[in-house]
Design an enzyme around this catalytic site. Sequence first.
Site, PDB file in Angstrom:
ATOM      1  N   CYS A   1       8.059  -8.078   7.166  1.00  0.00           N
ATOM      2  CA  CYS A   1       9.340  -7.645   7.744  1.00  0.00           C
ATOM      3  C   CYS A   1       9.854  -8.748   8.654  1.00  0.00           C
ATOM      4  O   CYS A   1       9.073  -9.400   9.339  1.00  0.00           O
ATOM      5  CB  CYS A   1       9.153  -6.357   8.542  1.00  0.00           C
ATOM      6  SG  CYS A   1      10.706  -5.723   9.225  1.00  0.00           S
TER       7      CYS A   1
ATOM      8  N   CYS B   1       4.544  -3.967  16.338  1.00  0.00           N
ATOM      9  CA  CYS B   1       4.335  -3.642  14.919  1.00  0.00           C
ATOM     10  C   CYS B   1       3.594  -4.763  14.212  1.00  0.00           C
ATOM     11  O   CYS B   1       4.014  -5.923  14.263  1.00  0.00           O
ATOM     12  CB  CYS B   1       5.679  -3.400  14.247  1.00  0.00           C
ATOM     13  SG  CYS B   1       5.563  -3.239  12.460  1.00  0.00           S
TER      14      CYS B   1
ATOM     15  N   GLU C   1       0.823  -1.205   0.000  1.00  0.00           N
ATOM     16  CA  GLU C   1       0.000   0.000   0.000  1.00  0.00           C
ATOM     17  C   GLU C   1       0.855   1.251   0.000  1.00  0.00           C
ATOM     18  O   GLU C   1       1.902   1.314   0.622  1.00  0.00           O
ATOM     19  CB  GLU C   1      -0.871   0.013   1.248  1.00  0.00           C
ATOM     20  CG  GLU C   1      -1.595   1.321   1.341  1.00  0.00           C
ATOM     21  CD  GLU C   1      -3.009   1.184   1.767  1.00  0.00           C
ATOM     22  OE1 GLU C   1      -3.589   0.102   1.593  1.00  0.00           O
ATOM     23  OE2 GLU C   1      -3.538   2.158   2.266  1.00  0.00           O
TER      24      GLU C   1
HETATM   25  N1  SAH Z   1      11.054  -0.609   9.402  1.00  0.00           N
HETATM   26  C1  SAH Z   1      11.262   0.778   9.469  1.00  0.00           C
HETATM   27  C2  SAH Z   1      10.266   1.609   8.694  1.00  0.00           C
HETATM   28  C3  SAH Z   1       8.818   1.234   8.722  1.00  0.00           C
HETATM   29  S1  SAH Z   1       7.980   1.430  10.227  1.00  0.00           S
HETATM   30  C4  SAH Z   1      11.327   1.215  10.919  1.00  0.00           C
HETATM   31  O1  SAH Z   1      11.028   0.419  11.801  1.00  0.00           O
HETATM   32  O2  SAH Z   1      11.728   2.356  11.150  1.00  0.00           O
HETATM   33  C5  SAH Z   1       7.603   3.143  10.362  1.00  0.00           C
HETATM   34  C6  SAH Z   1       7.430   3.617  11.820  1.00  0.00           C
HETATM   35  O3  SAH Z   1       6.184   3.162  12.390  1.00  0.00           O
HETATM   36  C7  SAH Z   1       8.514   3.104  12.745  1.00  0.00           C
HETATM   37  O4  SAH Z   1       8.988   4.129  13.582  1.00  0.00           O
HETATM   38  C8  SAH Z   1       7.781   2.056  13.548  1.00  0.00           C
HETATM   39  O5  SAH Z   1       8.427   1.811  14.748  1.00  0.00           O
HETATM   40  C9  SAH Z   1       6.410   2.672  13.712  1.00  0.00           C
HETATM   41  N2  SAH Z   1       5.361   1.734  14.120  1.00  0.00           N
HETATM   42  C10 SAH Z   1       5.223   0.460  13.762  1.00  0.00           C
HETATM   43  N3  SAH Z   1       4.129  -0.079  14.331  1.00  0.00           N
HETATM   44  C11 SAH Z   1       3.556   0.884  15.072  1.00  0.00           C
HETATM   45  C12 SAH Z   1       2.386   0.944  15.891  1.00  0.00           C
HETATM   46  N4  SAH Z   1       1.591  -0.112  16.052  1.00  0.00           N
HETATM   47  N5  SAH Z   1       2.098   2.108  16.495  1.00  0.00           N
HETATM   48  C13 SAH Z   1       2.886   3.195  16.324  1.00  0.00           C
HETATM   49  N6  SAH Z   1       4.003   3.201  15.557  1.00  0.00           N
HETATM   50  C14 SAH Z   1       4.336   2.059  14.931  1.00  0.00           C
HETATM   51 FE1  SF4 Z   2       9.940  -4.118  10.705  1.00  0.00          FE
HETATM   52 FE2  SF4 Z   2       7.807  -3.048  11.864  1.00  0.00          FE
HETATM   53 FE3  SF4 Z   2      10.107  -3.248  13.211  1.00  0.00          FE
HETATM   54 FE4  SF4 Z   2       9.872  -1.475  11.191  1.00  0.00          FE
HETATM   55  S1  SF4 Z   2       8.748  -1.447  13.117  1.00  0.00           S
HETATM   56  S2  SF4 Z   2      11.569  -2.890  11.589  1.00  0.00           S
HETATM   57  S3  SF4 Z   2       8.527  -2.636   9.795  1.00  0.00           S
HETATM   58  S4  SF4 Z   2       8.856  -4.962  12.459  1.00  0.00           S
END
Ligand code: SAH
Ligand code: SF4
Length: 375
Positions: free
Chosen positions: A120, A127, A98
């Site tokens: 991932c 996450c 998406e």
């Molecule tokens: N993998 C990379 C980029 C994608 S995640 C990373 O981890 O940075 C993008 C952002 O969303 C990251 O800061 C991640 O920690 C945050 N994120 C993931 N799941 C989340 C959730 N359930 N609530 C709030 N932030 C979240």
């Molecule tokens: Fe992977 Fe989600 Fe962790 Fe980003 S926040 S590294 S997408 S598992």
Amino acid sequence: MTDTTAPQRSNLLGMTREEMEAFFLSIGEKKFRAAQVMKWIHHEGCADFAAMTNLSKALRARLEEVAEIRGPGVVYEGTSSDGTRKWVLEVEDGSYVETVLIPAENGKRRTLCVSSQVGCSLDCSFCSTGKQGFQRNLTAAEIIGQVWVASNSFGPRNDTANRPVTNVVMMGMGEPLLNYDNVVPAMKLMLDDNGYGLSKRRVTLSTSGVVPMIDRLGDELDVSLAISLHAANDELRNELVPLNRKYDIRTLLDACQRYLAKCGDTRLITIEYTLIKDVNDQQQHARQLAELLEELPCKINLIPFNPFPHSGYEKPSRNQTMRFQQWLADLGYTAPIRSTRGDDIDAACGQLVGRVKDRTKRHARYIQSIQIDAD
Ligand code: SAH
Ligand code: SF4
């Protein structure tokens, strides 16, 4: 049935300028064809060699034979009342990714949130992408294809002053630094004048902390860097971001310093801190965070946890979130809370596919809010 004897055509969509030049040399053409064709693809949104009228008829015919311009298929496209546009895209193996384009409230920016992987492997405990496991890396064409599809939806665009996409954040599904070999060419295309011509400050890579790749990135590109920190001590970060067991906080922050030194300008690292109720939202955590970041030129973004089924975590109350913000303010940090309106709060990161209509709005608000000071 697929004809397995047919020679594979090269997909030009994900090729950097150097790769495209090498491709044209390999078919006995001059290098400058690369710039011409890149402009057709990325400026004009053109996927049809026949329409590339500044190429000879013979070359167009040759390209039809040996090359193609193949982007992801659009499964869903919608625009919400606040102008947010979203696409669910089908990539090569039938997986969905998406992409969301979020206009800034002041109309100045349109920020695209781009995915780098299907799923991932890093399994951060809060996450939902991590919970889905890892399926595969996206190719450079599939990554830049997200920018291409979003840009194309605005029609041809000779006018660089009015770009459809003004900012890109690699904050969709996946860990971009674990797909380095495809993410870097895609980001080069975002920066290239024959591609999307974005400045390096307007392209942000978010990582959970793959230290060797941060160093490598600094040697090759100096895009903006966001670090998903979420905890200021190793014990807690080990639990939230398991990658921390391999590269601990000190090691990560040292890599950030090296990255900034390579950028050689006044850049700040963005520190992302997802606030989770009773896990990392107490005063002691704010204190630790402020202490930890003392030496690092950075800005902190507070992101209230976005709940999803069976996560086992909760979002802190609005009051608690604001208390945390105030504690940081007392310690000298202005840390915006990256949620704006509505009763629910946004998360990035792969919670979108499959629940498109419901989720994208929150996602959009998150991306909209994190870009407020990106200029
Ligand atoms: N993998 C990379 C980029 C994608 S995640 C990373 O981890 O940075 C993008 C952002 O969303 C990251 O800061 C991640 O920690 C945050 N994120 C993931 N799941 C989340 C959730 N359930 N609530 C709030 N932030 C979240
Ligand atoms: Fe992977 Fe989600 Fe962790 Fe980003 S926040 S590294 S997408 S598992």
